[in-house]
Design a protein around this motif. Structure first.
Motif, PDB file in Angstrom:
ATOM      1  N   ASP C  33       0.810  -1.218   0.000  1.00 26.66           N
ATOM      2  CA  ASP C  33       0.000   0.000   0.000  1.00 26.66           C
ATOM      3  C   ASP C  33       0.845   1.270   0.000  1.00 26.66           C
ATOM      4  O   ASP C  33       0.327   2.354  -0.213  1.00 26.66           O
ATOM      5  N   VAL C 113      -3.564  -8.054  -0.109  1.00 26.74           N
ATOM      6  CA  VAL C 113      -4.177  -6.812  -0.591  1.00 26.74           C
ATOM      7  C   VAL C 113      -4.093  -6.740  -2.113  1.00 26.74           C
ATOM      8  O   VAL C 113      -5.080  -6.453  -2.798  1.00 26.74           O
ATOM      9  N   ALA C 116      -6.492  -9.102  -3.637  1.00 28.51           N
ATOM     10  CA  ALA C 116      -7.890  -8.712  -3.477  1.00 28.51           C
ATOM     11  C   ALA C 116      -8.239  -7.550  -4.393  1.00 28.51           C
ATOM     12  O   ALA C 116      -9.373  -7.410  -4.845  1.00 28.51           O
ATOM     13  N   GLU C 117      -7.238  -6.697  -4.688  1.00 26.74           N
ATOM     14  CA  GLU C 117      -7.524  -5.525  -5.512  1.00 26.74           C
ATOM     15  C   GLU C 117      -7.425  -5.826  -7.003  1.00 26.74           C
ATOM     16  O   GLU C 117      -7.961  -5.093  -7.811  1.00 26.74           O
TER      17      GLU C 117
ATOM     18  N   ASP D  33     -11.129   0.152  -1.589  1.00 28.40           N
ATOM     19  CA  ASP D  33     -10.000   0.892  -2.145  1.00 28.40           C
ATOM     20  C   ASP D  33     -10.416   2.158  -2.871  1.00 28.40           C
ATOM     21  O   ASP D  33      -9.574   2.985  -3.180  1.00 28.40           O
ATOM     22  N   HIS D 109     -13.734  -8.866  -0.560  1.00 32.25           N
ATOM     23  CA  HIS D 109     -12.468  -8.267  -0.977  1.00 32.25           C
ATOM     24  C   HIS D 109     -12.178  -7.021  -0.144  1.00 32.25           C
ATOM     25  O   HIS D 109     -11.085  -6.831   0.358  1.00 32.25           O
ATOM     26  N   VAL D 112     -11.212  -7.857   3.443  1.00 33.32           N
ATOM     27  CA  VAL D 112      -9.880  -8.457   3.538  1.00 33.32           C
ATOM     28  C   VAL D 112      -8.808  -7.387   3.374  1.00 33.32           C
ATOM     29  O   VAL D 112      -7.835  -7.330   4.134  1.00 33.32           O
ATOM     30  N   VAL D 113      -9.000  -6.504   2.411  1.00 34.32           N
ATOM     31  CA  VAL D 113      -8.025  -5.442   2.221  1.00 34.32           C
ATOM     32  C   VAL D 113      -7.951  -4.562   3.467  1.00 34.32           C
ATOM     33  O   VAL D 113      -6.864  -4.255   3.979  1.00 34.32           O
ATOM     34  N   GLU D 117      -4.704  -4.110   5.866  1.00 35.17           N
ATOM     35  CA  GLU D 117      -4.029  -2.827   5.977  1.00 35.17           C
ATOM     36  C   GLU D 117      -4.083  -2.266   7.383  1.00 35.17           C
ATOM     37  O   GLU D 117      -3.291  -1.404   7.740  1.00 35.17           O
TER      38      GLU D 117
END
Lengths: 193, 193, 193, 193
Positions: C33, C113, C116-117, D33, D109, D112-113, D117
């Motif tokens: 990130d 991450v 998932a993105e 995100d 998603h 989880v992100v 983070e």
DNA sequence: AAATAAACGAGACGGTACGTCAGGTCTTAGA
DNA sequence: TCTAAGACCTGACGTACCGTCTCGTTTATTT
């Protein structure tokens, strides 16, 4: 933009001035075509967004510099001593002297480019700077006083005068006494002695 | 650049013309300040290097367009009919008519910017285009013929004439008959009737 | 992208590698990130455009790092010694050992991450890394060998195994022998002795 | 709102709820995100500072949304009907059904992100949501009831169960009955018929 | 003919600046 | 004293062009 009963912080005068001064400095040193928003932001220690918040383009920035007399500090008001030849000659010498001054070499080029690229700059140069207005006034007065024939096309007289200067300046041509005297002789009726 | 006993292919005339025409087209449509080397290369279907091989900058490109009469096709030669008023009026009407033509709206702006940014362009506009030269010639002839006083500062007369036009054009001001007649009246001695 | 008979310069392998290595380094040190395109460009001494020319996004960059084994250099292939318990235990210890290694603290988080993105990253982790594939193979072999009941839902077994690890890792939970032994005991039938 | 004898306004419940709801809405529609503080402030008609006064980061915001059941409204408590297979199957179907519901596609998603983070989000998901806790409770009960062997590693069982779901969800893999039945068969001892 | 060399189209490269978005902090006016 | 509004500096975004530098192809001369 800022209504009367607006909340939130006021526009920072400090930032505004810093931006304009940085922009003016850059134009004087590097010329209009090397003026960059990022350069101004860096030099003014300001975020780019603060510039874009208040000015849409670099030419608008230059227009404001002009309006605040940061680029052309002098006003070039023609005198009215009663002697038209003398007054116009002095006015010409002032302008030509300014353009010939060491630091102002590229200024004319910069302003012409800025004006050609952005009508706002042109308008500022027209209205706020008042070159034409003042010349018109002086010449109208001269017509009234009988120093110029009543049929004199005053607006064209102003354009011819300033236009000749700009053209010479753009070509980096001679801007000396020969030029100014020639202009006076050309555009004003012969002095009655 | 190309020696006599050079090996390899000659410079491609096809590419040269395609580049100049693309550049001229771009200047006419988008203005000088939106002219990009990549745009020209794409439009001319030419590699960028082929442009850079022969022209050092976009202003040089424009200078060449001018030299090849791709931007200002007309020559604006003042007549010499013996009637100075009529000749200058016709010359002015020609120029003003050209500048007022639909497609040529931004052309003056573009050329002024290009000239201000690059002395070569200015030189081309001066010399190759021959505006000043031709005016000087006509006015000198007029002096000889007694249509202008012998003391007339001929170079300044040309600058005043062209300068007034350029200035008006830059400000998108009136370029109509009032303007041209005013200029004639201002700069030429009263017609002897 | 690059046809077989393409002209022009080839893609610079130097730049490609420098970019991937810089990206991998940044992910390892700062986490996914905090990965920025500008940071990668600077560190790789490369223009930003060179990155964007070949990778559409930072996640694509990470996907490629994975594919090139710059982030997960080890392959984690389960052994096939005949002793399923031992093999799976060793495989678990390998993975857990890797995740517990000093430099790899945030790696799992970063990869989760990124996966998932961006489905591409997930796909790379799936296919190219081959974790599932290898487990499936080993377990299928185990079924054949009678070490697992023929009804064993092999895909779910893999997911449960890896999922438990990921979940523990994300929570920074215990990834020690208790955990691995628990998993083995839970997911494999009791060892016949 | 303001209690008697209190100076100044209390924290605006209205603002708090508007912020959380706006944040939850954004996460559901655009994913974690694409969640921005400015977007939440605008949507909640709230000043940015009002958000930052009470939440240090967007992940904290999401953590609070979770805690207020704005993102995962259901509790997913496993039943205790005495039939472990049935109970776990039902629990799995609930979760899988929720994840497969139209609006919840990207929710897993996002969570989880957010969890990867920010440890706080992970903690909320752990503790407040109670997934693991409830599973642990149910499985411990099952051990007591003899439905699971006394040696069952209960924590690992939970991780394997949830981990398998998360992993499948992340890969957008099949979350249908085959999957749930496979998990049950894999993780629970064969039903005594 | 074969070798050589320049010009060509294409386009990758390291860069600079663009104009925008969002982050997190700070300031003001209103309730 | 908390809120809505929003100005501020910062930094990253993804894009457009810059001017240079290969590539491999196409000519046109030498040798």
């Amino acid at each position: 933009m800022a209504g009367p009963g607006r909340r939130g912080p006021k526009r920072s005068e400090e930032a505004r001035v810093a931006i304009l001064e940085a922009a003016a400095r850059r134009v004087m040193t590097d010329g209009y075509d090397h003026l960059t928003m990022e350069g101004v932001a860096t030099e003014a220690k300001v975020g780019k967004q603060t510039i874009y918040r208040w000015w849409p383009s670099r030419s608008a920035l230059v227009a404001d510099c002009l309006a605040e007399r940061l680029l052309l500090p002098e006003l070039f008001v023609p005198d009215d001593s009663g002697d038209l030849h003398a007054d116009v000659t002095r006015w010409l010498d002032n302008i030509v002297g300014f353009l010939n001054a060491p630091g102002n070499a590229g200024l004319l080029h910069s302003l012409v480019v800025a004006a050609a690229e952005n009508p706002d700059v042109a308008a500022i140069l027209n209205d706020r700077l008042g070159l034409w207005e003042m010349l018109d006034e002086r010449f109208t007065q001269a017509v009234t006083a009988g120093q110029l024939p009543p049929t004199t096309p005053v607006p064209e007289l102003g354009d011819a005068l300033i236009g000749a200067i700009v053209l010479r300046g753009l070509r980096n041509g001679d801007l000396g006494p020969t030029f100014t005297q020639g202009l006076v002789q050309l555009l004003l009726p012969p002095r009655e002695t």
